[in-house]
Design an enzyme around this catalytic site. Structure first.
Site, mmCIF file in Angstrom:
data_model
loop_
_atom_site.group_PDB
_atom_site.id
_atom_site.type_symbol
_atom_site.label_atom_id
_atom_site.label_comp_id
_atom_site.label_asym_id
_atom_site.label_seq_id
_atom_site.Cartn_x
_atom_site.Cartn_y
_atom_site.Cartn_z
ATOM 1 N N LYS A 222 0.819 -1.186 0.000
ATOM 2 C CA LYS A 222 0.000 0.000 0.000
ATOM 3 C C LYS A 222 0.867 1.255 0.000
ATOM 4 C CE LYS A 222 -3.090 -2.525 3.053
ATOM 5 N NZ LYS A 222 -3.316 -2.810 4.486
ATOM 6 N N ASP B 297 14.842 -0.208 1.307
ATOM 7 C CA ASP B 297 15.524 -0.373 2.581
ATOM 8 C C ASP B 297 16.651 -1.390 2.389
ATOM 9 O OD1 ASP B 297 15.771 -0.067 5.415
ATOM 10 O OD2 ASP B 297 14.455 -1.769 5.771
ATOM 11 N N LYS C 139 17.147 4.357 1.754
ATOM 12 C CA LYS C 139 18.050 4.281 2.917
ATOM 13 C C LYS C 139 19.278 3.484 2.498
ATOM 14 C CE LYS C 139 14.489 3.466 6.379
ATOM 15 N NZ LYS C 139 14.122 2.582 7.495
ATOM 16 N N VAL D 120 10.746 5.702 9.310
ATOM 17 C CA VAL D 120 9.930 6.844 8.897
ATOM 18 C C VAL D 120 8.499 6.438 8.550
ATOM 19 C CG1 VAL D 120 11.830 8.313 8.125
ATOM 20 C CG2 VAL D 120 10.855 6.628 6.544
ATOM 21 N N ASP E 83 3.853 3.307 6.784
ATOM 22 C CA ASP E 83 3.145 3.061 8.037
ATOM 23 C C ASP E 83 4.049 2.567 9.153
ATOM 24 O OD1 ASP E 83 3.464 0.395 6.747
ATOM 25 O OD2 ASP E 83 2.344 -0.269 8.510
HETATM 26 P P1 IMP Z 1 13.246 -4.031 1.835
HETATM 27 O O1 IMP Z 1 12.968 -5.332 1.181
HETATM 28 O O2 IMP Z 1 14.022 -4.182 3.125
HETATM 29 O O3 IMP Z 1 13.875 -2.991 0.930
HETATM 30 O O4 IMP Z 1 11.827 -3.561 2.343
HETATM 31 C C1 IMP Z 1 11.210 -2.448 1.941
HETATM 32 C C2 IMP Z 1 9.852 -2.389 2.590
HETATM 33 O O5 IMP Z 1 9.952 -2.346 4.022
HETATM 34 C C3 IMP Z 1 9.198 -1.099 2.179
HETATM 35 O O6 IMP Z 1 8.442 -1.262 0.997
HETATM 36 C C4 IMP Z 1 8.372 -0.746 3.386
HETATM 37 O O7 IMP Z 1 7.104 -1.356 3.292
HETATM 38 C C5 IMP Z 1 9.131 -1.335 4.558
HETATM 39 N N1 IMP Z 1 9.973 -0.303 5.214
HETATM 40 C C6 IMP Z 1 11.303 -0.202 5.196
HETATM 41 N N2 IMP Z 1 11.745 0.846 5.906
HETATM 42 C C7 IMP Z 1 10.638 1.452 6.393
HETATM 43 C C8 IMP Z 1 10.423 2.637 7.199
HETATM 44 O O8 IMP Z 1 11.342 3.372 7.619
HETATM 45 N N3 IMP Z 1 9.125 2.934 7.481
HETATM 46 C C9 IMP Z 1 8.073 2.193 7.047
HETATM 47 N N4 IMP Z 1 8.226 1.090 6.281
HETATM 48 C C10 IMP Z 1 9.497 0.724 5.959
#
Ligand code: IMP
Ligand code: MG
Length: 175
Positions: A41, A101, A129, A151, A157
């Site tokens: 979302k 992330d 990030k 964040v 969220d």
């Molecule tokens: P990744 O696979 O670790 O890159 O995950 C990314 C997903 O984690 C994003 O699409 C978000 O849904 C969630 N996410 C990562 N960091 C944050 C944050 O700081 N706040 C809220 N959701 C986050």
């Protein structure tokens, strides 16, 4: 645990940056149609604001994924909860995400979409990030690079809350 939110990026700062990205995408896709894929979302608020600022023809589709494992640490194994409605074969696809992330979710998703034969495949994220990256992901358009803080707002969220904040805030836990 109680928490409060401190402003990191104001609504005006976010709006101004989305305007710039919209203009850049419009230049880069001149003479073509761009097919925006929103990852639900979190990407939904960014997608709406971005799409309004793109001047080349735009089509949209949505997908929803969830990563197996704990909420705070994505495993990289992604389950498709809602797949795209339309084929992306031969289309100029731009994936629109809220945040990159670790990069695990996106690297999995991009690989899967690439296998479906788009004409081109690019990634646009509102937030990045880089310090947290575990898997290398090529990001084509970035709104803001931020440090390693949790964040919320603008679609992001904490426990399903705060998505509706019109700015980006940092969650601070009260002790
Ligand atoms: P990744 O696979 O670790 O890159 O995950 C990314 C997903 O984690 C994003 O699409 C978000 O849904 C969630 N996410 C990562 N960091 C944050 C944050 O700081 N706040 C809220 N959701 C986050
Ligand atoms: Mg997300």
């Amino acid at each position: 645990m109680a928490e409060h939110v401190e402003v990191l990026l104001t609504e005006a700062e976010v709006d101004a940056r989305i305007q710039e990205i919209g203009e850049q995408i419009s230049r880069d896709y001149q003479g073509r149609q761009v097919h925006l894929i929103c990852v639900l979302k979190g990407g939904s608020f960014f997608l709406c604001e971005l799409a309004k600022r793109i001047s080349v023809p735009v089509s949209l589709d949505f997908m929803s994924v969830s990563s197996y494992g704990s909420d705070t640490k994505s495993s990289g194994v992604v389950k498709i909860v809602k797949d795209l409605d339309e084929s992306i074969k031969g289309k100029d696809v731009l994936v629109v995400e809220d945040i990159v992330d670790s990069g695990r979710t996106l690297s999995y998703l991009l690989e899967m979409l690439q296998d479906r034969g788009p004409a081109s495949l690019r990634l646009c994220t509102l937030l990045d990030k880089p310090e947290r990256r575990v898997v290398d992901v090529k990001v084509d358009y970035t709104g803001f690079q931020i440090s390693d803080e949790f964040v919320v707002g603008y679609g992001l969220d904490y426990d399903q809350r705060y998505r509706n904040l019109p700015y980006i805030g940092i969650v601070k836990f009260d002790s």
